[in-house]
Design an enzyme around this catalytic site. Sequence first.
Site, PDB file in Angstrom:
ATOM      1  N   GLU A 108     -41.245 -47.540 -50.742  1.00  0.00           N
ATOM      2  CA  GLU A 108     -41.328 -46.029 -51.066  1.00  0.00           C
ATOM      3  C   GLU A 108     -42.776 -45.509 -51.133  1.00  0.00           C
ATOM      4  O   GLU A 108     -43.420 -46.065 -51.957  1.00  0.00           O
ATOM      5  CB  GLU A 108     -40.641 -45.734 -52.456  1.00  0.00           C
ATOM      6  CG  GLU A 108     -40.248 -44.356 -52.810  1.00  0.00           C
ATOM      7  CD  GLU A 108     -39.298 -44.034 -51.807  1.00  0.00           C
ATOM      8  OE1 GLU A 108     -39.710 -43.017 -50.936  1.00  0.00           O
ATOM      9  OE2 GLU A 108     -38.070 -44.187 -51.557  1.00  0.00           O
ATOM     10  N   CYS A 149     -46.293 -39.352 -55.683  1.00  0.00           N
ATOM     11  CA  CYS A 149     -46.083 -39.476 -54.375  1.00  0.00           C
ATOM     12  C   CYS A 149     -45.850 -38.025 -53.889  1.00  0.00           C
ATOM     13  O   CYS A 149     -45.575 -37.569 -52.840  1.00  0.00           O
ATOM     14  CB  CYS A 149     -45.107 -40.622 -53.985  1.00  0.00           C
ATOM     15  SG  CYS A 149     -45.006 -41.826 -54.874  1.00  0.00           S
ATOM     16  N   LYS A 184     -42.531 -57.428 -60.842  1.00  0.00           N
ATOM     17  CA  LYS A 184     -43.847 -57.401 -60.816  1.00  0.00           C
ATOM     18  C   LYS A 184     -44.606 -55.894 -61.137  1.00  0.00           C
ATOM     19  O   LYS A 184     -44.456 -55.230 -59.901  1.00  0.00           O
ATOM     20  CB  LYS A 184     -44.429 -58.157 -59.533  1.00  0.00           C
ATOM     21  CG  LYS A 184     -45.700 -58.107 -58.904  1.00  0.00           C
ATOM     22  CD  LYS A 184     -47.007 -57.775 -59.795  1.00  0.00           C
ATOM     23  CE  LYS A 184     -48.096 -57.279 -58.913  1.00  0.00           C
ATOM     24  NZ  LYS A 184     -48.956 -56.396 -59.487  1.00  0.00           N
ATOM     25  N   GLU A 233     -53.255 -38.718 -47.392  1.00  0.00           N
ATOM     26  CA  GLU A 233     -52.862 -38.885 -48.945  1.00  0.00           C
ATOM     27  C   GLU A 233     -54.043 -39.006 -49.832  1.00  0.00           C
ATOM     28  O   GLU A 233     -54.731 -39.834 -49.650  1.00  0.00           O
ATOM     29  CB  GLU A 233     -51.667 -39.829 -49.365  1.00  0.00           C
ATOM     30  CG  GLU A 233     -51.207 -39.884 -50.753  1.00  0.00           C
ATOM     31  CD  GLU A 233     -50.318 -40.582 -50.953  1.00  0.00           C
ATOM     32  OE1 GLU A 233     -50.170 -41.739 -50.641  1.00  0.00           O
ATOM     33  OE2 GLU A 233     -49.171 -40.453 -51.682  1.00  0.00           O
TER      34      GLU A 233
END
Length: 497
Positions: free
Chosen positions: A251, A285, A176, A384
């Site tokens: 993650e 990331c 997905k 972030e």
Amino acid sequence: MAPAPDFGLFIEGKWVTPPNATRFTTSNPANGQVLASFVAATPREVDAAVRAAETAFPKWRSLPAPQRGEVLLRASALFRERKERIARVVTQEMGKVIAEGRGDVQEAIDFLEYMAGEGRRMFGETVPSELRSKFCLTVRQPKGVVACITPWNFPTAIPNWKIAAALVCGNTVVFKPASSTSLCAVEVVKVYEDAGLPPGVLNLVTGAGSAVGNALIDDPRVRAVSFTGGVETGRGVYLRGAQSLKAVHLELGGKNPMIVLDDANLPLALDGLLFGAFGTSGQRCTATSRLILHEKVYDTFLGMLDRAVAKLKVGDPLDPSTDIGPVASADQEKKILRYIEVGKAEAKLRTGGEKLTGGAYDAGFFIAPTVFETRHGTRISKEEIFGPVLSVIRVRDYDEAVRVANDVDYGLSSSIYTSDVNLAFRAMQDLECGITYVNAPTIGAEVQLPFGGIKSTGTGGREAGSVAIEEFTEIKTVFVDFSNRLQKAQIDAPVGE
Ligand code: UN1
């Protein structure tokens, strides 16, 4: 211009479009051009995909692992053949500059080749028994049907990190992808199809996380979920997976620091910073989102940074002279601009800080590379942002630099620029994160090494490297007694008596 093509789902080795399917499109973040349309899958199609994967599992797992590796090798050869074309799809659908689009596909190729070899390793252990005529060993077994839920920022590399590792271990997969990079996902799946993967071993369901992702996570036949994405979504995935006691690998984000000490090679640090902070428009990331700068070189280095940022060319990501492409979507643009407003209220804007407009910029999502000077503790220094926004924090010495570096919720990547070998080694120990670079920026991990982080970055475990298979295998411990009599561990031959 050719009309945008329509794609179906890939279930049991066939491209299928369910009757009355709802469709969605993806578009180019640089110019708004619609690229293709995809099926918004419903729980019914998720069910069919999981069923296909479950049906295909016994045969796939019984194929010797080296032969499963062969399929990966064929897939890597196909990615090589198609590299330039797929790289352009990556750039057009996600907005990273073309050199990075090629890098994305190359990372998929590298990992497929690495994992193909895993088919001939997949080591277990042999361990001595405490009894005579007894043999003890471990073997690795696949988990079963696994769900791979992937982000848009590495739309070919990250799906392959998961899919290739899962497949070589003998699992079957329901994939997905992030909706906004569904065309890249179709390209990935076509490669596996053309590489001769048997029907049902890899299935693709496109659509929203709320419908497709959740149905997958809830399905009791899915034994493991591998997810890369934002921390809030990841928390939801973890909680949902807990209901059916699934193995969930996460993650998630980062707030990755680059420490530049007063003895650093400043031109080298500057090159690294530009790539780390503004490469992929800061949407990795691992992006360098904090510069932790020693006070003795603070003014000099920021002066160098100002001049270099002023020269960066923001624009068409297919033009090889462009340094920074658009951000990936309207949502991304909105979120980043919101953070820029937060930054303006709590910190000092040094450069950038705006959406670029006029001419070709008006059709896309372009944000100027942005640098804030801030103290540690502000929102922009800790949360972030996932965009081309750098927070600069002034520190007095190494100890303060490490304290600041570690005082965030995340722990993915980190970097230190220094010429003092002792401080470099101390940083390797002191920085709380999964990856540390010395005299290199926070981005640029290689596939033969483990990738991942600590704290809110994930649930532990690593992708890539030789440990990539941990996520996708169960260890079975095997005892073989060839003494021809009952031997009792701990009782018949107590050690030390
Ligand atoms: C990510 O940012 O989600 O180390 C992955 C890097 C790349 C992978 C990044 N090889 O920057």
